[in-house]
Scaffold this active site. Sequence first.
Site, mmCIF file in Angstrom:
data_model
loop_
_atom_site.group_PDB
_atom_site.id
_atom_site.type_symbol
_atom_site.label_atom_id
_atom_site.label_comp_id
_atom_site.label_asym_id
_atom_site.label_seq_id
_atom_site.Cartn_x
_atom_site.Cartn_y
_atom_site.Cartn_z
ATOM 1 N N GLY A 292 -26.226 -21.719 5.239
ATOM 2 C CA GLY A 292 -25.901 -23.132 5.170
ATOM 3 C C GLY A 292 -24.857 -23.426 4.108
ATOM 4 O O GLY A 292 -24.001 -22.585 3.798
ATOM 5 N N HIS A 293 -24.960 -24.631 3.532
ATOM 6 C CA HIS A 293 -23.964 -25.113 2.574
ATOM 7 C C HIS A 293 -23.901 -24.236 1.326
ATOM 8 O O HIS A 293 -22.824 -23.936 0.815
ATOM 9 C CB HIS A 293 -24.319 -26.557 2.191
ATOM 10 C CG HIS A 293 -23.300 -27.239 1.337
ATOM 11 N ND1 HIS A 293 -22.038 -27.536 1.775
ATOM 12 C CD2 HIS A 293 -23.367 -27.687 0.054
ATOM 13 C CE1 HIS A 293 -21.357 -28.149 0.815
ATOM 14 N NE2 HIS A 293 -22.141 -28.248 -0.247
ATOM 15 N N PHE A 294 -25.056 -23.834 0.827
ATOM 16 C CA PHE A 294 -25.114 -22.982 -0.356
ATOM 17 C C PHE A 294 -25.422 -21.552 0.070
ATOM 18 O O PHE A 294 -26.519 -21.026 -0.138
ATOM 19 C CB PHE A 294 -26.162 -23.501 -1.341
ATOM 20 C CG PHE A 294 -25.732 -24.753 -2.069
ATOM 21 C CD1 PHE A 294 -24.626 -24.737 -2.899
ATOM 22 C CD2 PHE A 294 -26.423 -25.942 -1.916
ATOM 23 C CE1 PHE A 294 -24.215 -25.873 -3.576
ATOM 24 C CE2 PHE A 294 -26.026 -27.090 -2.585
ATOM 25 C CZ PHE A 294 -24.919 -27.061 -3.422
#
Length: 318
Positions: A292-294
């Site tokens: 995901g985003h991180f």
Amino acid sequence: MKISRWIRPLLAAALMVGLAGRGQAQKPVEVHHKTVKVGDLDVFYREAGPKDAPTILLLHGFPTSSQMFRTLIPALGDEYHLVAPDYPGYGHSSMPLHDQFEYTFDNLAKVIDEFTEKVGLTRYALYVQDYGAPVGYRLAVKHPERITAIVVQNGNAYDEGLDNDFWKPIKAYWKEPTSKARRDAIRNLVTYEATKWQYTTGAKDPELVSPDGAAHDQFLLDRKGNDEIQLDLFLSYGSNPPLYPSWQAYFRKHQPPMLIAWGKNDQIFPPAGAEPYKRDLKTLEYHLIDAGHFALETNGAEIAGLMRTFLGAHVKKK
């Protein structure tokens, strides 16, 4: 041949003992936690690795700080010099209130530019994620001779990367910047629920995501006045798309070697923002990662391995 789960740790330990016996065990990387004065601001940063090794400047995103690199730094610090600052208003750097400091991406980049000069960084690879991209690309355009390579992890430089539902209320705020209703409509983005969502959404296995990252970030977001800082920067993010053509022109002219290690399940910066880099870069290694985003939270070892190979091929030793 399958090896039973219980014996694998024993084999790994035996291998490490064997390596140590041959003098090949890696010395633990020490990470130093420092603060330097930039104008009236204290800028906190993490630093590790030999100072005569190639430097990587690690630029964090929202809503986090240099803590997002807490595992990447020791993973590469045996071979690279890594420096990860906190922007004003983030992490352990100074947090003047938003009526005392103009929180814009121009100003964040200005502070980080001055920071690099304070700590003596004259040549470095960039690692940019989220907010790190508009900060880092401002530095690259201003000082193209300093940039040895760029690692992009969910950092946008193309209009295609902002064409999703997440950005609709933020874009509405850009159109009506004096509207309190528009500002309040995105205030939920600084809540703990939103922070946890950024960490866990799209993760291949949410159980691999330590809750410590979101808790650390939220503790700092919850400082009095920090919500207004974040809302100012959501507004200022609207200053970035008009600069995309100049960033893309920098890519085409200077052709920095670029490694894309992009969490493909990111709901904020989806892969649509990664694809256009292929138009402008000749030396480009492209990876969509099941994250995901991180992405560093779940795929840190994978990204560190990609960086070690890519930078080893394209960044000269000092």
